[in-house]
Design an enzyme around this catalytic site. Structure first.
Site: not given
Ligand code: UT7
Length: 352
Positions: A112, A279, A309
């Site tokens: 990135c 980014h 992204n």
């Molecule tokens: O450019 C590369 C660098 N990458 C980044 O900068 C990514 C940085 N991180 C993020 O953008 C966020 O952490 C994410 C968008 C990847 C995830 O968001 P979050 O608010 O941190 O969610 P989480 O990982 O804490 O997950 C929350 C819930 C989980 O379910 P439970 O355990 O609470 O039941 C996940 O399983 O959301 C669930 N989940 C989804 N649900 C529906 C994870 N992905 C999805 C999805 N659809 N696509």
């Protein structure tokens, strides 16, 4: 002498994929994707369309906007983590595709932060006085990371085969990453200029490899013999692994620090910036960085809602769009910042 961005261009594939097109493929919703990431749609490359092709489309239009003939390019820098081949890099592929002269091509990664590193490299090569005209490209095709086999039917309308329950279950394991990425490319021409105010003012680049596992591809690497085998594919080691919350945390602390540093280098503060280009990994990251730097939304443009992204593609696509619609004007003070796998991060300060 100054290094000046004299032309920009983008290469976006034709297949528009709204969030809804992903919901048959995995357990996700448009609402989840919008709320957690700000993404509404992305574009997917055609089968067989690689990052060198998208990059060359962007590069052709950047050269045109700079008014620079191909014969006058002195060097190419190609930033991508998704090259057409494991080796060689995309430089020679682009050189042949665009019929460029036999000039040096540098292939860089930095994920990135690839374009950010490319900006600093282009400026440094120009300041070394060895080169005057550099073509810099950031391009990615992420779709080959996607684990589905029948998903292409749903997303880009190739046919109407059904997704099996098993396939849906497998895709759902990776849903946190699958919804975040899109394909796309941006390019800029950077040229030496002996007059005017425009040019690069400061850059700060960083690397910290203490937690590579926060965002990496485990398989298909040369520490393993053979470097790719059936077991790795069976374990789906070819799909990126990401500790989303950890990367999020790093992004919202490291990028503001880097922005403050490049501003301090030139005796200005973030409040003096006209535009901050961040980014595009997650709209919540963009908003959190803007908030920490006390910048109003109109100074912090975003387009993640349309492209998702695009890794090394995001900053040049955003810069191109802001120039094209007039949000960026000559004389403005612009800062680029990014953080990604490595970790690599940093900021570049630039007078348009
Ligand atoms: O450019 C590369 C660098 N990458 C980044 O900068 C990514 C940085 N991180 C993020 O953008 C966020 O952490 C994410 C968008 C990847 C995830 O968001 P979050 O608010 O941190 O969610 P989480 O990982 O804490 O997950 C929350 C819930 C989980 O379910 P439970 O355990 O609470 O039941 C996940 O399983 O959301 C669930 N989940 C989804 N649900 C529906 C994870 N992905 C999805 C999805 N659809 N696509």
């Amino acid at each position: 002498m100054r290094s000046v961005i004299t032309g920009t261009g983008i290469g976006i594939p034709k297949n528009l994929v709204p969030n809804e097109a992903l919901t048959p493929l995995m357990d996700t919703t448009d609402e989840w994707i919008r709320t957690r990431s700000g993404i509404e749609q992305r574009y997917y490359a055609d089968p067989g369309q690689g990052s060198a092709e998208l990059g060359s489309i962007a590069a052709e239009s950047a050269l045109q906007s700079a008014g620079l003939p191909k014969e006058d390019i002195d060097a190419v820098i190609f930033a991508t983590m998704t090259p057409d081949y494991l080796f060689p890099g995309n430089g020679p592929v682009l050189q042949e595709r665009m019929k460029l002269p036999e000039i040096p091509t540098f292939d860089i990664r930095q994920q990135c932060s690839g374009f950010l590193y490319g900006l600093d490299l282009a400026d440094s090569l120009i300041q070394s006085r060895k080169y005057r005209n550099i073509l810099l490209i950031g391009a990615e095709v992420h779709t080959p990371f996607m684990p589905w086999e029948n998903g292409w039917d749903t997303t880009i309308g190739l046919s109407t085969r059904a997704i099996t329950a098993e396939e849906r279950e497998i895709n759902t394991r990776y849903r946190d990453r699958l919804v975040l990425f899109g394909d796309g490319a941006g390019a800029v021409v950077v040229q030496a200029r002996d007059d005017g105010q425009s040019g690069f003012l400061s850059s700060r680049l960083f690397t910290n490899g203490s937690n590579i596992e926060a965002l990496y591809v485990k398989g298909v690497g040369f520490r393993q013999r053979p470097y790719v085998d059936g077991k790795q594919l069976e374990d789906r080691d070819s799909i990126p692994r990401m500790e989303g919350r950890e990367v999020f945390k790093q992004a919202v602390s490291r990028m503001p620090q880097a922005v403050r540093q490049v501003c301090a280098d030139r005796g200005v503060t973030p409040a003096d910036l006209d535009i901050l280009l961040i980014h595009q990994a997650n709209l919540r990251i963009v908003e959190a960085v803007a908030k920490q730097l006390a910048l109003p939304p109109e100074k912090v443009p975003h387009n993640i809602e349309r492209y998702a992204n695009t890794t090394a593609g995001t900053l040049p696509i955003l810069y191109h769009e802001c120039l094209s619609d007039g949000r960026i004007q000559p004389g403005m003070l612009v800062c680029f910042t990014a953080l990604g796998s490595g970790l690599h991060w940093g900021a570049v300060l630039y007078r348009v």
